[in-house]
Design a protein around this motif. Structure first.
Motif, mmCIF file in Angstrom:
data_model
loop_
_atom_site.group_PDB
_atom_site.id
_atom_site.type_symbol
_atom_site.label_atom_id
_atom_site.label_comp_id
_atom_site.label_asym_id
_atom_site.label_seq_id
_atom_site.Cartn_x
_atom_site.Cartn_y
_atom_site.Cartn_z
ATOM 1 N N ILE A 47 0.815 -1.206 0.000
ATOM 2 C CA ILE A 47 0.000 0.000 0.000
ATOM 3 C C ILE A 47 0.852 1.261 0.000
ATOM 4 O O ILE A 47 0.500 2.270 -0.612
ATOM 5 C CB ILE A 47 -0.963 -0.016 1.215
ATOM 6 C CG1 ILE A 47 -2.014 1.088 1.075
ATOM 7 C CG2 ILE A 47 -0.208 0.128 2.517
ATOM 8 C CD1 ILE A 47 -2.994 0.850 -0.016
ATOM 9 N N ARG A 48 2.010 1.216 0.670
ATOM 10 C CA ARG A 48 2.856 2.413 0.697
ATOM 11 C C ARG A 48 3.487 2.708 -0.660
ATOM 12 O O ARG A 48 3.995 3.805 -0.890
ATOM 13 C CB ARG A 48 3.943 2.263 1.762
ATOM 14 C CG ARG A 48 4.912 1.116 1.549
ATOM 15 C CD ARG A 48 5.991 1.114 2.616
ATOM 16 N NE ARG A 48 6.865 -0.038 2.525
ATOM 17 C CZ ARG A 48 6.658 -1.186 3.157
ATOM 18 N NH1 ARG A 48 5.598 -1.317 3.952
ATOM 19 N NH2 ARG A 48 7.503 -2.205 3.037
ATOM 20 N N GLU A 49 3.466 1.717 -1.555
ATOM 21 C CA GLU A 49 4.017 1.921 -2.890
ATOM 22 C C GLU A 49 2.958 2.419 -3.877
ATOM 23 O O GLU A 49 3.287 2.772 -5.012
ATOM 24 C CB GLU A 49 4.621 0.607 -3.395
ATOM 25 C CG GLU A 49 5.754 0.076 -2.513
ATOM 26 C CD GLU A 49 6.176 -1.326 -2.909
ATOM 27 O OE1 GLU A 49 5.440 -1.974 -3.685
ATOM 28 O OE2 GLU A 49 7.231 -1.778 -2.442
ATOM 29 N N VAL A 50 1.714 2.430 -3.445
ATOM 30 C CA VAL A 50 0.617 2.885 -4.302
ATOM 31 C C VAL A 50 0.536 4.406 -4.237
ATOM 32 O O VAL A 50 0.649 4.997 -3.160
ATOM 33 C CB VAL A 50 -0.726 2.271 -3.822
ATOM 34 C CG1 VAL A 50 -1.888 2.816 -4.639
ATOM 35 C CG2 VAL A 50 -0.667 0.752 -3.916
ATOM 36 N N GLY A 86 3.827 -6.896 10.637
ATOM 37 C CA GLY A 86 5.141 -7.014 10.039
ATOM 38 C C GLY A 86 5.146 -7.770 8.721
ATOM 39 O O GLY A 86 4.746 -8.934 8.667
ATOM 40 N N GLY A 87 5.571 -7.109 7.641
ATOM 41 C CA GLY A 87 5.640 -7.757 6.339
ATOM 42 C C GLY A 87 4.314 -7.912 5.634
ATOM 43 O O GLY A 87 4.235 -8.578 4.599
ATOM 44 N N CYS A 88 3.255 -7.305 6.164
ATOM 45 C CA CYS A 88 1.918 -7.479 5.583
ATOM 46 C C CYS A 88 1.131 -6.196 5.803
ATOM 47 O O CYS A 88 0.871 -5.815 6.946
ATOM 48 C CB CYS A 88 1.225 -8.670 6.260
ATOM 49 S SG CYS A 88 -0.490 -8.945 5.763
ATOM 50 N N ASP A 89 0.744 -5.505 4.724
ATOM 51 C CA ASP A 89 -0.003 -4.264 4.907
ATOM 52 C C ASP A 89 -1.470 -4.560 5.202
ATOM 53 O O ASP A 89 -1.905 -5.719 5.220
ATOM 54 C CB ASP A 89 0.163 -3.329 3.706
ATOM 55 C CG ASP A 89 -0.437 -3.880 2.417
ATOM 56 O OD1 ASP A 89 -1.410 -4.648 2.479
ATOM 57 O OD2 ASP A 89 0.078 -3.524 1.338
ATOM 58 N N VAL A 138 -7.843 -13.873 18.238
ATOM 59 C CA VAL A 138 -6.893 -14.972 18.411
ATOM 60 C C VAL A 138 -6.775 -15.814 17.152
ATOM 61 O O VAL A 138 -6.035 -16.783 17.117
ATOM 62 C CB VAL A 138 -7.307 -15.882 19.605
ATOM 63 C CG1 VAL A 138 -7.362 -15.075 20.876
ATOM 64 C CG2 VAL A 138 -8.643 -16.563 19.351
ATOM 65 N N ASP A 139 -7.514 -15.422 16.119
ATOM 66 C CA ASP A 139 -7.608 -16.259 14.930
ATOM 67 C C ASP A 139 -6.327 -16.255 14.106
ATOM 68 O O ASP A 139 -5.939 -17.276 13.547
ATOM 69 C CB ASP A 139 -8.779 -15.781 14.068
ATOM 70 C CG ASP A 139 -9.110 -16.758 12.959
ATOM 71 O OD1 ASP A 139 -9.272 -17.942 13.270
ATOM 72 O OD2 ASP A 139 -9.182 -16.340 11.797
ATOM 73 N N MET A 140 -5.678 -15.118 14.008
ATOM 74 C CA MET A 140 -4.480 -15.042 13.199
ATOM 75 C C MET A 140 -3.627 -13.851 13.633
ATOM 76 O O MET A 140 -4.131 -12.890 14.207
ATOM 77 C CB MET A 140 -4.825 -14.926 11.711
ATOM 78 C CG MET A 140 -5.614 -13.697 11.324
ATOM 79 S SD MET A 140 -6.093 -13.680 9.578
ATOM 80 C CE MET A 140 -4.499 -13.476 8.786
ATOM 81 N N GLY A 141 -2.364 -13.933 13.362
ATOM 82 C CA GLY A 141 -1.459 -12.868 13.744
ATOM 83 C C GLY A 141 -1.796 -11.556 13.059
ATOM 84 O O GLY A 141 -2.226 -11.536 11.916
ATOM 85 N N GLY A 142 -1.608 -10.464 13.774
ATOM 86 C CA GLY A 142 -1.851 -9.148 13.210
ATOM 87 C C GLY A 142 -3.211 -8.578 13.508
ATOM 88 O O GLY A 142 -3.478 -7.407 13.238
#
Length: 221
Positions: free
Chosen positions: A3-6, A39-42, A70-74
Motif C-alpha cells: 500500500i505504501r508503494e501505491v 510485520g511484512g503485511c499491509d 486470536v484467529d491469526m497474527g496481526g
C-alpha cells in the motif's frame, strides 16, 4: 504492490473519499477498519488473508471479536473490536430499514427481527415493541446467549415494552444451527411471556425462531 508503494490518490481511503465506498473491494473496505497491517503485511493484505481464512465475507461476519483476536497474527483486540462492531452496525441498519412497519402476524415479526438475528454464531433475543395497532415503535436486542442457549427473561421483556410505551410486543430469537424448530425451553418461555403480558395488560403478538432463509413459530399450547 504494498500500500505504501501505491500513489496516494489510488489508496483505499483516498479513493473512498473521492468516489464513495462502493468503489472499494471487500478487502479494501475491511483494510480501512483494520487500520494497519502487521510485520511484512499491509492492511489490504491482512484483510485479504482474514477474509480467505474465514471462507468469505459472510462467514467472517459471523465471527465474534474474541475469535477474531486470536484467529491469526496481526489482528489484536482493537482491530477485532472494530470489525465486529462494523458488522453489527450493518445488521442494525438492516433492521431499521425493514419495509415492514406494522406487525400483523408471525411473518411480519420475523421480517422485522430477521436482520438482527441472521449471520450469528450465538443465540440472541430480539423484542419488537408495537402500539395497539401493531405499528412498530422499537426493535431492540434484549439478550445475547451462548452457542447453544439464550436467556429470555420475562421481567426484562415486559420492562422494555412498558418503558417504550408499547401496547403489544413480539419476541424473536435465532438458533445458531440454522434450524427453526422450537425447543421445549422455547415453548416454556413463550408460555411465561403470555402469562406475564396478561398480568401487565399488554398484548403478546407471537414468538418466532428465525433462520437464514426461513422462520418458525413457537407454539406454546
Amino acid at each position: 504492490m504494498r500500500i505504501r508503494e501505491v500513489p496516494v490518490e489510488d489508496r483505499p481511503r483516498e479513493r473512498l473519499l473521492a468516489r464513495g465506498a462502493e468503489v472499494l473491494s471487500d478487502r479494501e473496505l475491511l483494510a480501512l477498519l483494520l487500520g494497519s497491517g502487521t510485520g511484512g503485511c499491509d492492511a489490504v493484505e491482512l484483510a485479504g488473508r482474514l477474509i480467505a481464512r474465514h471462507g468469505g465475507l459472510r462467514a467472517l461476519s459471523r465471527a465474534d471479536a474474541r475469535e477474531l483476536a486470536v484467529d491469526m497474527g496481526g489482528v489484536g483486540p482493537a482491530k477485532a473490536a472494530r470489525v465486529a462492531a462494523a458488522f453489527e452496525l450493518g445488521r442494525r441498519v438492516g433492521a431499521e430499514r425493514s419495509e415492514v412497519q406494522r406487525v400483523g402476524g408471525s411473518r411480519d415479526l420475523a421480517m422485522v427481527a430477521g436482520p438482527l438475528l441472521r449471520g450469528l454464531r450465538h443465540e440472541r433475543v430480539v423484542v419488537v415493541v408495537c402500539d395497539g395497532g401493531g405499528r412498530v415503535l422499537r426493535t431492540a436486542v434484549l439478550t445475547e446467549g451462548a452457542s447453544d442457549r439464550c436467556l429470555l427473561p420475562v421481567r426484562d421483556v415486559l420492562a422494555l415494552v412498558l418503558a417504550s410505551g408499547g401496547a403489544a410486543f413480539g419476541v424473536a430469537h435465532n438458533h445458531p444451527s440454522g434450524r427453526v424448530t422450537p425447543s421445549e425451553p422455547d415453548r416454556l418461555a413463550t408460555a411465561r411471556l403470555v402469562t406475564g403480558a396478561e398480568t401487565v395488560g399488554v398484548r403478546f403478538l407471537d414468538h418466532v425462531v428465525v433462520g437464514e432463509g426461513e422462520w418458525g413459530r413457537v407454539d406454546y399450547s
